[in-house]
Design a protein around this motif. Sequence first.
Motif, PDB file in Angstrom:
ATOM      1  N   SER A 157      -2.762  -8.101   0.574  1.00  0.00           N
ATOM      2  CA  SER A 157      -2.252  -8.202  -0.788  1.00  0.00           C
ATOM      3  C   SER A 157      -1.853  -9.646  -1.040  1.00  0.00           C
ATOM      4  CB  SER A 157      -1.048  -7.270  -0.991  1.00  0.00           C
ATOM      5  OG  SER A 157      -0.662  -7.232  -2.354  1.00  0.00           O
ATOM      6  N   THR A 158      -1.694 -10.026  -2.304  1.00  0.00           N
ATOM      7  CA  THR A 158      -1.320 -11.402  -2.645  1.00  0.00           C
ATOM      8  C   THR A 158      -0.084 -11.393  -3.530  1.00  0.00           C
ATOM      9  OG1 THR A 158      -2.801 -11.396  -4.560  1.00  0.00           O
ATOM     10  CG2 THR A 158      -3.682 -12.265  -2.503  1.00  0.00           C
ATOM     11  N   ASP A 159       0.708 -12.485  -3.449  1.00  0.00           N
ATOM     12  CA  ASP A 159       1.875 -12.616  -4.316  1.00  0.00           C
ATOM     13  C   ASP A 159       1.588 -13.584  -5.455  1.00  0.00           C
ATOM     14  OD1 ASP A 159       2.163 -15.214  -3.326  1.00  0.00           O
ATOM     15  OD2 ASP A 159       3.922 -14.753  -2.095  1.00  0.00           O
ATOM     16  N   SER A 160       2.613 -13.849  -6.278  1.00  0.00           N
ATOM     17  CA  SER A 160       2.440 -14.696  -7.459  1.00  0.00           C
ATOM     18  C   SER A 160       2.196 -16.157  -7.116  1.00  0.00           C
ATOM     19  CB  SER A 160       3.676 -14.575  -8.358  1.00  0.00           C
ATOM     20  OG  SER A 160       4.842 -15.008  -7.659  1.00  0.00           O
ATOM     21  N   GLN A 161       2.488 -16.552  -5.863  1.00  0.00           N
ATOM     22  CA  GLN A 161       2.293 -17.942  -5.437  1.00  0.00           C
ATOM     23  C   GLN A 161       0.976 -18.149  -4.713  1.00  0.00           C
ATOM     24  OE1 GLN A 161       4.666 -20.148  -6.511  1.00  0.00           O
ATOM     25  NE2 GLN A 161       5.431 -18.266  -7.477  1.00  0.00           N
ATOM     26  N   GLY A 162       0.160 -17.099  -4.629  1.00  0.00           N
ATOM     27  CA  GLY A 162      -1.129 -17.223  -3.956  1.00  0.00           C
ATOM     28  C   GLY A 162      -1.070 -17.035  -2.453  1.00  0.00           C
ATOM     29  N   ASN A 163       0.082 -16.586  -1.914  1.00  0.00           N
ATOM     30  CA  ASN A 163       0.156 -16.261  -0.494  1.00  0.00           C
ATOM     31  C   ASN A 163      -0.495 -14.903  -0.244  1.00  0.00           C
ATOM     32  OD1 ASN A 163       1.943 -18.538   0.402  1.00  0.00           O
ATOM     33  ND2 ASN A 163       3.337 -17.554  -1.050  1.00  0.00           N
ATOM     34  N   ILE A 164      -1.103 -14.749   0.915  1.00  0.00           N
ATOM     35  CA  ILE A 164      -1.771 -13.503   1.286  1.00  0.00           C
ATOM     36  C   ILE A 164      -0.941 -12.818   2.359  1.00  0.00           C
ATOM     37  CG2 ILE A 164      -3.891 -12.472   2.231  1.00  0.00           C
ATOM     38  CD1 ILE A 164      -4.063 -15.963   0.848  1.00  0.00           C
ATOM     39  N   LEU A 209      -1.172  -2.234   1.589  1.00  0.00           N
ATOM     40  CA  LEU A 209      -0.139  -3.097   1.017  1.00  0.00           C
ATOM     41  C   LEU A 209      -0.302  -3.147  -0.499  1.00  0.00           C
ATOM     42  CD1 LEU A 209      -0.305  -6.217   3.387  1.00  0.00           C
ATOM     43  CD2 LEU A 209       1.181  -4.221   3.615  1.00  0.00           C
ATOM     44  N   ALA A 210       0.826  -3.285  -1.205  1.00  0.00           N
ATOM     45  CA  ALA A 210       0.799  -3.504  -2.655  1.00  0.00           C
ATOM     46  C   ALA A 210       1.991  -4.364  -3.036  1.00  0.00           C
ATOM     47  CB  ALA A 210       0.839  -2.175  -3.406  1.00  0.00           C
ATOM     48  N   MET A 211       1.802  -5.245  -4.008  1.00  0.00           N
ATOM     49  CA  MET A 211       2.837  -6.180  -4.438  1.00  0.00           C
ATOM     50  C   MET A 211       3.227  -5.881  -5.878  1.00  0.00           C
ATOM     51  SD  MET A 211       4.424  -8.984  -3.170  1.00  0.00           S
ATOM     52  CE  MET A 211       3.275  -9.647  -1.952  1.00  0.00           C
ATOM     53  N   ASP A 212       4.548  -5.838  -6.180  1.00  0.00           N
ATOM     54  CA  ASP A 212       4.956  -5.667  -7.571  1.00  0.00           C
ATOM     55  C   ASP A 212       5.128  -7.035  -8.235  1.00  0.00           C
ATOM     56  OD1 ASP A 212       7.495  -6.698  -6.936  1.00  0.00           O
ATOM     57  OD2 ASP A 212       8.498  -4.763  -6.990  1.00  0.00           O
ATOM     58  N   ASN A 213       5.512  -7.027  -9.518  1.00  0.00           N
ATOM     59  CA  ASN A 213       5.594  -8.299 -10.240  1.00  0.00           C
ATOM     60  C   ASN A 213       6.840  -9.112  -9.904  1.00  0.00           C
ATOM     61  OD1 ASN A 213       7.532  -6.820 -11.611  1.00  0.00           O
ATOM     62  ND2 ASN A 213       6.302  -6.595 -13.478  1.00  0.00           N
ATOM     63  N   GLN A 214       7.696  -8.589  -9.015  1.00  0.00           N
ATOM     64  CA  GLN A 214       8.835  -9.344  -8.515  1.00  0.00           C
ATOM     65  C   GLN A 214       8.599  -9.821  -7.073  1.00  0.00           C
ATOM     66  OE1 GLN A 214      11.518 -10.047 -10.564  1.00  0.00           O
ATOM     67  NE2 GLN A 214      10.190  -9.084 -12.098  1.00  0.00           N
ATOM     68  N   ASP A 215       7.375  -9.694  -6.618  1.00  0.00           N
ATOM     69  CA  ASP A 215       6.971 -10.075  -5.260  1.00  0.00           C
ATOM     70  C   ASP A 215       7.653  -9.242  -4.175  1.00  0.00           C
ATOM     71  OD1 ASP A 215       5.087 -11.881  -6.076  1.00  0.00           O
ATOM     72  OD2 ASP A 215       6.342 -13.643  -5.824  1.00  0.00           O
ATOM     73  N   ASN A 216       8.020  -8.001  -4.526  1.00  0.00           N
ATOM     74  CA  ASN A 216       8.394  -7.039  -3.499  1.00  0.00           C
ATOM     75  C   ASN A 216       7.119  -6.426  -2.942  1.00  0.00           C
ATOM     76  OD1 ASN A 216      11.410  -6.953  -3.781  1.00  0.00           O
ATOM     77  ND2 ASN A 216      10.849  -6.333  -5.860  1.00  0.00           N
ATOM     78  N   LEU A 217       7.042  -6.292  -1.635  1.00  0.00           N
ATOM     79  CA  LEU A 217       5.853  -5.781  -0.970  1.00  0.00           C
ATOM     80  C   LEU A 217       6.104  -4.344  -0.517  1.00  0.00           C
ATOM     81  CD1 LEU A 217       3.005  -6.653   0.077  1.00  0.00           C
ATOM     82  CD2 LEU A 217       4.126  -7.243   2.242  1.00  0.00           C
ATOM     83  N   TYR A 218       5.131  -3.475  -0.786  1.00  0.00           N
ATOM     84  CA  TYR A 218       5.216  -2.076  -0.363  1.00  0.00           C
ATOM     85  C   TYR A 218       4.147  -1.812   0.689  1.00  0.00           C
ATOM     86  CZ  TYR A 218       8.238  -1.622  -4.396  1.00  0.00           C
ATOM     87  OH  TYR A 218       9.266  -1.800  -5.294  1.00  0.00           O
ATOM     88  N   ILE A 219       4.499  -1.017   1.706  1.00  0.00           N
ATOM     89  CA  ILE A 219       3.634  -0.812   2.856  1.00  0.00           C
ATOM     90  C   ILE A 219       3.427   0.677   3.095  1.00  0.00           C
ATOM     91  CG2 ILE A 219       3.350  -1.185   5.354  1.00  0.00           C
ATOM     92  CD1 ILE A 219       5.856  -3.281   3.579  1.00  0.00           C
ATOM     93  N   ALA A 220       2.163   1.052   3.281  1.00  0.00           N
ATOM     94  CA  ALA A 220       1.859   2.392   3.780  1.00  0.00           C
ATOM     95  C   ALA A 220       1.973   2.315   5.306  1.00  0.00           C
ATOM     96  CB  ALA A 220       0.461   2.821   3.352  1.00  0.00           C
ATOM     97  N   ASP A 221       3.134   2.721   5.817  1.00  0.00           N
ATOM     98  CA  ASP A 221       3.403   2.665   7.259  1.00  0.00           C
ATOM     99  C   ASP A 221       2.831   3.949   7.870  1.00  0.00           C
ATOM    100  OD1 ASP A 221       4.343   1.969   9.724  1.00  0.00           O
ATOM    101  OD2 ASP A 221       6.471   2.175   9.231  1.00  0.00           O
TER     102      ASP A 221
END
Length: 445
Positions: A157-164, A209-221
Amino acid sequence: MKTTIQKNLLRINRSLSYALVAILFLATLTNCSKDDAPAPTPEAAIISSISPQSGPKATLVTINGSHFGDNIDQVSVYFNQVEALVQSVTDTKITATMPARAYTGLVKVRINGTELIGPEFEYLISEFQVSTLAGSTAGDTNGTGEAAQFNRPRGVSTDSQGNIYVADSDNHKIKKITPNGVVTTFAGSTQGDADGTGTDAQFNIPRGLAMDNQDNLYIADSNNHKIRKITPNGVVTTLAGSVSGFEDETGENAKFNLPYALVIDGQNNLYIADHFNHKIRKITPNGVVTTLAGSAQGDSDGMGANAQFWGPSGIELDSQNNLYVADHFNHKIRKITPSGVVTTFAGSTTGFEDELGENAKFKTPFGIAIDPQNNLYVSDYGNNKIRKITPNSMVITVAGSTSGFANGSGTDAQFNGPTGITLDNQGNIYIAGFSSHKIRKITLD
């Protein structure tokens, strides 16, 4: 004494003098008003059309209109906010070259500071360049590029800053990669199940993985059968799930069975591909879990619980809030409307075929990503390819050929078990290479 004749002549001379002064004064006023009059306002420039209206990079586009002038130094052209090279300017035509990776968007012209908005130009992708962003052989090493190591990465997944962000599954960690390829551990340590900050937390085969618009990361563990959340500063908590099973409940009272993938909508609702329950689940921001679609293992279109999936492994959301599911063992891409109506969008029996809708064939499709134009990109795990599905369900292969590892353009490239797939805000595609232990990047030209 002056004679009457002399007096009359004097009066005539005076009258002529007054008249001459008046004439000169009026002439002066007339000349002044001519000098002071404002210059005529030049007519405003307008764009009437562009030709052609679509094409790949380097397409020569003619912008038709009027009152452009002829000074090329005062004219700038932009396609979707990306500046183009202006080739020529006349009063009625401007020609410019379509820049690479500008993508679809409006044409804009600036003439001596004035901005004109023209029609939309449709950018046609002509090349898919595959490279390696990070990773080499199997291992667990932070570093830059190929100096880093992963062990069977599955989700990206990627965040708003382009990090993977990478679900480094068999290392039980979440790794972070900067746009320059620097790999660090974001959260996780040894295999286990623990909330905490950074490396104090533990995961058990994290997948999606999924990223919300606040850059919180969600994980299917996956093997903990839980949905976890990581804040931008690395704090890990459990949003929902407990032991393996099936239960629609709230938070840790809910149960999943090997959740594989997830996606988040604009209201922060999560949708889960619950792999071994063969269902699509929904989690509200408050942790309330319900079942959107699916029942027993099978292959049926229908409404809600009347539909059937077989091991859904990937999930994505379009701009109309339709969900797309990689129905792994049915070798199909399914579509779910917001009201829960399930149909088959593309695919049929196992195989490989670039075709329209159900005439196309996949082999255990794994991950799905979507671009702003609602084109789907699918990691076709069993075929070792990256496929594209247009909004009208036309399937084409954009990269990959036989199983292996090779960078290159389009089908010259090779993948070995591609799994998770995502796009950044620049349109670049990232793929987790499960069997190659690498993170690959596709640049669209």
